[in-house]
Design an enzyme around this catalytic site. Structure first.
Site, PDB file in Angstrom:
ATOM      1  N   ASP A  49       0.741  -1.148   0.263  1.00  0.00           N
ATOM      2  CA  ASP A  49       0.080  -0.027  -0.109  1.00  0.00           C
ATOM      3  C   ASP A  49       0.785   1.271  -0.059  1.00  0.00           C
ATOM      4  OD1 ASP A  49      -2.480   1.610   0.421  1.00  0.00           O
ATOM      5  OD2 ASP A  49      -1.390   2.009   2.301  1.00  0.00           O
ATOM      6  N   GLU A 121      -2.049  -5.427  -3.681  1.00  0.00           N
ATOM      7  CA  GLU A 121      -1.058  -4.538  -2.770  1.00  0.00           C
ATOM      8  C   GLU A 121       0.004  -5.472  -2.407  1.00  0.00           C
ATOM      9  OE1 GLU A 121      -4.011  -0.918  -1.079  1.00  0.00           O
ATOM     10  OE2 GLU A 121      -3.310  -2.804   0.120  1.00  0.00           O
TER      11      GLU A 121
END
Length: 228
Positions: A49, A121
């Site tokens: 992320d 992610e």
């Protein structure tokens, strides 16, 4: 540790060759499959992320030298939010290589937006740890493609835009009410109505509450602005 044939095909789809295959194994392992001897992808998701955020912040900063922080922020949010990550994951068929526990598999985990976004992610983090930042940056820019340059100048999500519309008119924030929930547990369908205190409302249907809320907000905004 070697990659399975499905994982090799996936690596080919994303255009990256892993020197440490165990990183890809971990990136596609959901918590429902974790064990004392098998790590899941949650820690990688956390790292990915942040890597994604840095890549997108830099890309947007360089793409438009005249954009203000107020213009860049909503574009950034549009590119890194869960819906976008899940869309990219679907394009590369990430769901096909996910390692899921039986209950998660039976509930349609390979198609779940949040699960796909988190795994996307994690894959970014796996590439970052395997090949460094430049490898991860190249991967992200390749997979996100034209999204980076095509993101709307005003890329606020519909719920944010509707809330700002209401605030500007001294109205309370919109309410989102679940009107109906249909379909099996593994593939629910939600109909949600966006409501304003002035009596205006609009409903929409989607496969997740978040998508239905966004769609309802977008329809209500269009109605309020006289475009429908």
């Amino acid at each position: 540790m070697k990659l399975s044939s499905e994982q090799k095909a996936f690596a080919g789809r994303i255009g990256y060759t892993f020197k440490r295959p165990e990183l890809l194994h971990r990136a596609v392992t959901h918590s429902s499959m974790s064990s004392p001897t098998r790590d899941d992808n949650q820690r990688l998701e956390f790292l990915g992320d942040r890597v994604l955020g840095l890549v997108m912040a830099e890309a947007l900063f360089l793409a438009d030298a005249s954009a203000t922080e107020g213009q860049l922020a909503p574009r950034f949010n549009a590119l890194v939010r869960k819906e976008t990550c899940a869309d990219v994951a679907r394009e590369i068929d990430l769901g096909a290589v996910l390692k899921l526990g039986r209950s998660e598999m039976l509930s349609g985990g390979r198609r779940k937006e949040a699960l796909l976004a988190d795994a996307m992610e994690a894959v970014i983090a796996a590439v970052y740890l395997d090949g460094g930042f430049e490898a991860a940056k190249a991967l992200v820019l390749r997979l996100w493609g034209k999204r980076v340059t095509a993101v709307d100048a005003d890329a606020r999500d519909a719920k944010t835009a509707l809330q700002e519309w209401a605030q500007a008119r001294k109205l309370p924030p919109p309410k989102y009410v679940v009107v109906e929930r249909t379909g099996p547990d593994h593939a629910p369908v939600f109909t949600i109505e966006a409501q304003l205190e002035n009596g205006k409302s609009q409903s929409a249907t989607a496969n997740s509450k978040r998508q239905a809320e966004q769609a309802a907000a977008k329809l209500l905004l269009a109605r309020l602005e006289g475009t429908t």
